[in-house]
Each structure stands twice: as structure tokens, then as C-alpha cells.
Design a protein around this motif. Structure first.
Motif, PDB file in Angstrom:
ATOM      1  N   SER A  48      11.670 -13.639  87.696  1.00 43.57           N
ATOM      2  CA  SER A  48      10.912 -14.366  86.905  1.00 43.57           C
ATOM      3  C   SER A  48      10.071 -13.731  86.089  1.00 43.57           C
ATOM      4  CB  SER A  48      10.141 -15.254  88.080  1.00 43.57           C
ATOM      5  OG  SER A  48       9.347 -14.641  88.499  1.00 43.57           O
ATOM      6  N   GLU A  50       7.028 -14.442  85.974  1.00 38.34           N
ATOM      7  CA  GLU A  50       5.675 -14.441  86.529  1.00 38.34           C
ATOM      8  C   GLU A  50       5.654 -13.085  87.437  1.00 38.34           C
ATOM      9  OE1 GLU A  50       7.475 -17.262  86.485  1.00 38.34           O
ATOM     10  OE2 GLU A  50       6.068 -18.300  85.160  1.00 38.34           O
ATOM     11  N   TYR A  94      16.088 -19.101  80.257  1.00 37.64           N
ATOM     12  CA  TYR A  94      15.214 -20.016  80.447  1.00 37.64           C
ATOM     13  C   TYR A  94      15.296 -21.186  81.300  1.00 37.64           C
ATOM     14  CZ  TYR A  94      13.088 -17.009  77.052  1.00 37.64           C
ATOM     15  OH  TYR A  94      12.895 -15.726  76.246  1.00 37.64           O
TER      16      TYR A  94
END
Length: 122
Positions: A48, A50, A94
Motif C-alpha cells: 500500500s 500508506e 490503484y
């Protein structure tokens, strides 16, 4: 026995090392090396944005961390590009993850909150 070096190989023990056809490839910038190492540690698995942002900036990411990450990945692709090989070494995809409580496109019940209130993740 085939003695031809692999097109591109990576070394993670000690300093990050990239070799292409037996020649060392310089990966400039500490942040680019961290991004590459993050991807290599999860080889063939999705990582990810993040998680990579956390690896690069720890708990103090810049306000536009995602945009900065996109730039780092684009620059890394240029460094790792091999004009003799069409194989893409870094794949991006994505996936939209809806915010909890928002209605699904079908009008069904809202998406559940990943950490319900009162379970220590408030």
C-alpha cells in the motif's frame, strides 16, 4: 550451465544493491532506495501507498506525501528502465477504498468501519 547474469538483480543484505547484466546500477536518493527496498521486501505482493509512506517518512509524512511518493516511483522507474527489455519492474495499481459509513454504489448498506468504536482504534 548458463553464465549470463540475470537481466536485473537486487541485493538487500547490507547496502541496497542493483545490478543489471553484471553491472552496478546507482539508485540515487535515500528515499528512492527506501521505496525500492519496501517493494523488494514484499516481492510479488501488493504494497500500500500508506505502508511505503510510513517507511519513507516514518510518523512525519509531508502534507502531499502521496504526490511525493508518485514522483519517487516515477524516478525509480527511470533508473530501473532497461531499453533492451520491455519487462516492467514496478507495477502500480490503484484500488479505491471507500470511507466507512459511505453508501455503496449499489445503494446497499454502508461499508462497515474497520475498527468499531470502543475497540481501541479510535
Amino acid at each position: 550451465m548458463n553464465t549470463t547474469p540475470a537481466a536485473t538483480s537486487f541485493g538487500l543484505l547490507g547496502a541496497l544493491e542493483v545490478t543489471r547484466r553484471g553491472r552496478r546500477v546507482a539508485v540515487p536518493g535515500a528515499k528512492q532506495r527506501i521505496v525500492l527496498a519496501s517493494l523488494l521486501l514484499s516481492l510479488n505482493q501488493p504494497v500500500s501507498a500508506e505502508a511505503i509512506i510510513h517507511h519513507v517518512w516514518d510518523d512525519d509524512p509531508p502534507r502531499k506525501a502521496r504526490e511525493s511518493l508518485h514522483t519517487l516511483v516515477a524516478r525509480l522507474r527511470v533508473v530501473l528502465r532497461d531499453d533492451t527489455d520491455d519487462e516492467k519492474l514496478i507495477h502500480t495499481a490503484y484500488r479505491r477504498i471507500p470511507r466507512p459509513g459511505r453508501r455503496r454504489p449499489c445503494g446497499c448498506r454502508p461499508f462497515p468501519h474497520p475498527h468499531p468504536p470502543g475497540q481501541g482504534h479510535d
